[in-house]
Design a protein around this motif. Structure first.
Motif, PDB file in Angstrom:
ATOM      1  N   GLN A 197       0.881  -1.156   0.018  1.00  0.00           N
ATOM      2  CA  GLN A 197       0.078  -0.060  -0.007  1.00  0.00           C
ATOM      3  C   GLN A 197       0.773   1.018  -0.140  1.00  0.00           C
ATOM      4  O   GLN A 197       0.505   2.256  -0.711  1.00  0.00           O
ATOM      5  N   GLN A 198       1.962   1.128   0.629  1.00  0.00           N
ATOM      6  CA  GLN A 198       2.895   2.480   0.874  1.00  0.00           C
ATOM      7  C   GLN A 198       3.492   2.450  -0.468  1.00  0.00           C
ATOM      8  O   GLN A 198       3.553   3.696  -1.161  1.00  0.00           O
ATOM      9  N   ARG A 252       0.800   3.938  -2.787  1.00  0.00           N
ATOM     10  CA  ARG A 252       0.443   5.299  -2.462  1.00  0.00           C
ATOM     11  C   ARG A 252       1.786   6.377  -3.068  1.00  0.00           C
ATOM     12  O   ARG A 252       1.279   7.592  -3.649  1.00  0.00           O
ATOM     13  N   ASP A 274       1.135   9.023  -5.959  1.00  0.00           N
ATOM     14  CA  ASP A 274       1.583  10.526  -5.444  1.00  0.00           C
ATOM     15  C   ASP A 274       2.387  11.133  -6.488  1.00  0.00           C
ATOM     16  O   ASP A 274       2.392  12.426  -7.160  1.00  0.00           O
TER      17      ASP A 274
END
Length: 153
Positions: free
Chosen positions: A132-133, A136, A140
């Motif tokens: 998930q990181q 993300r 971004d």
């Protein structure tokens, strides 16, 4: 990170590592879909059409960030494979809508399963929070730079 001449090594650049991984992930997926006689670009178009209603080619091109000409060539190949249908407007033959054929609609879940398999092969070792990181962070970068073209090659 720079050497004595002030030149940083390739490995010092995040872009190098992103490209390194991306090339391997993409090449692996390309081989998988090729076994079903589909290119990655064709997969993108098929998947984009899977959830929706028939669409005008120009709208499809805008959605995936490709030129109308490029999308037209992909649609020609998909139509030749009987994976896509084109319907012309009775009043204006230049106006057409495209949709998946029954054969195309049946193929998309098989291709999606290959995409899922490819993701598991490369990223399955990551813990859910790590995955998930990473996602993300990539989203971004996409957002900050206004990137819109869907990767097809």
């Amino acid at each position: 990170m720079a050497n004595k001449a002030g030149v940083s090594p390739l490995e010092a650049h995040l872009g190098y590592w992103l490209r390194f991984v991306s090339n391997q992930v993409s090449h692996s997926f390309e081989r998988k879909v090729a076994a079903l006689e589909v290119s990655v670009a064709e997969w993108v178009v098929l998947r984009e059409l899977f959830d929706g209603v028939p669409v005008v080619p120009s709208v499809l091109a805008a959605r995936i960030g490709m030129t109308r000409g490029a999308v037209s060539k992909i649609m020609d190949r998909l139509e030749a494979k009987a994976l896509l249908t084109r319907t012309e407007n009775e009043r204006d033959r230049r106006f057409q809508v495209v949709a998946l054929s029954a054969k195309g609609r049946a193929l998309v879940p098989r291709l999606a399963a290959l995409a899922d398999q490819n993701d598991r092969e490369f990223f399955g070792h990551l813990r859910p929070a790590e995955r998930q990181q990473l996602e993300r962070m990539m989203r971004d970068v996409v957002r900050r730079h206004g990137l819109t073209a869907v990767p097809v090659d």
